[in-house]
Design a protein around this motif. Sequence first.
Motif, short mmCIF file in Angstrom:
data_model
loop_
_atom_site.label_atom_id
_atom_site.label_comp_id
_atom_site.label_asym_id
_atom_site.label_seq_id
_atom_site.Cartn_x
_atom_site.Cartn_y
_atom_site.Cartn_z
N ASN A 122 10.19 33.04 28.39
CA ASN A 122 8.91 33.17 29.09
C ASN A 122 7.97 31.99 28.85
N MET A 123 8.47 30.94 28.22
CA MET A 123 7.61 29.82 27.84
C MET A 123 6.92 29.20 29.06
N GLU A 124 7.68 28.89 30.10
CA GLU A 124 7.11 28.25 31.28
C GLU A 124 6.22 29.22 32.06
N ASN A 125 6.64 30.48 32.15
CA ASN A 125 5.83 31.47 32.87
C ASN A 125 4.46 31.67 32.25
N PHE A 126 4.40 31.54 30.93
CA PHE A 126 3.14 31.82 30.22
C PHE A 126 2.23 30.60 30.14
N ALA A 127 2.77 29.41 30.34
CA ALA A 127 1.98 28.18 30.17
C ALA A 127 0.70 28.16 31.01
N PRO A 128 0.72 28.58 32.29
CA PRO A 128 -0.52 28.56 33.06
C PRO A 128 -1.62 29.46 32.46
N VAL A 129 -1.22 30.49 31.74
CA VAL A 129 -2.21 31.37 31.10
C VAL A 129 -2.91 30.63 29.98
N ILE A 130 -2.16 29.87 29.21
CA ILE A 130 -2.76 29.05 28.15
C ILE A 130 -3.75 28.07 28.76
N ALA A 131 -3.33 27.42 29.84
CA ALA A 131 -4.20 26.45 30.50
C ALA A 131 -5.48 27.10 30.99
N ALA A 132 -5.35 28.28 31.60
CA ALA A 132 -6.52 28.98 32.14
C ALA A 132 -7.47 29.39 31.04
N LEU A 133 -6.95 29.88 29.95
CA LEU A 133 -7.81 30.30 28.84
C LEU A 133 -8.46 29.09 28.17
N GLY A 134 -7.75 27.97 28.13
CA GLY A 134 -8.34 26.77 27.56
C GLY A 134 -9.48 26.25 28.39
#
Length: 297
Positions: free
Chosen positions: A281-293
């Motif tokens: 799920n690493m790639e699927n979750f990456a946009p969430v990290i970006a959004a929260l950042g």
Amino acid sequence: MSSQLPLRFGVNMFVTGSRHEWRAKCRRAEELGFDVVGVADHLGMPAPFPAMVLAAEATERIRLTTFVLNTPFYNPALLARDVASTDQFIDGRMELGLGAGYVKAEFDTAEIPFPSGGMRVDQLERTVTTLRRLFNDPEYQPRPAQPSGPPLLIAGWGDRLLRVAAAHADIIAFPGGWANAAGDSLQLAGTAQMEERITYVRGLLGDRADSVELNLLVQQVIPPSEGASVPDRFAPLPPDAAHSPEDVPSVLVGTPADMTQQIKERRERYGFTYFTVMEYNMENFAPVIAALGERSA
């Protein structure tokens, strides 16, 4: 119940591949904004400590963790040497994740007796107290890079293990549910069950409740493209959540904006600030990290 601790995000790796592939994968995790790369500890998978050293050589800031060691496999004094050496070699970027072990077949393969659950938790506690004692001894060698050793994460679900975690851990990790008797699948917890576990732990932590990180292992990250057929991996959804997987605390569903909101809700409701996803799920979750950042900038 929200915590003032900052959000952190980890990815738990299972397949290292070649030296080149493992280094590239760890660099990719760092590029995507993950804070921690975890290395699982199961027979048939690469050994955690050399994988962490190689990951550190390939990255600059990301922390490395064992997520989590099958503690009954290890002699505490020998484990202390490996932990201290690894922390030294990766310049103090180590976190030490410990669990009580749950897969009987792995004990059988290793020709190690499979103790009762209570005995495995006792072994875990003896290991923790041994590590603390050795690392706090100024004469102990080799010295870990971090004073008193790496931050300690203890993962589990049951009362007895959580009592040990509340007494000793810097980070308490919740797998999102409990393993079946064979240890080959996980029963995911619903909201009421998760709330009960969190309330139990916070009662044990007392004055430490605001300083101990709570970690959630996110079992599934389901983007819109998979919404019609929820993946049935290691942890299938509970029957009563088949049509509302977003109600399962260890499952994230929808667009990055949807998942960002779900992360915030889990922080507010349960106090989780440290979220770990599986390698797949690493790639699927990456946009969430970006959004929260972006929202915290």
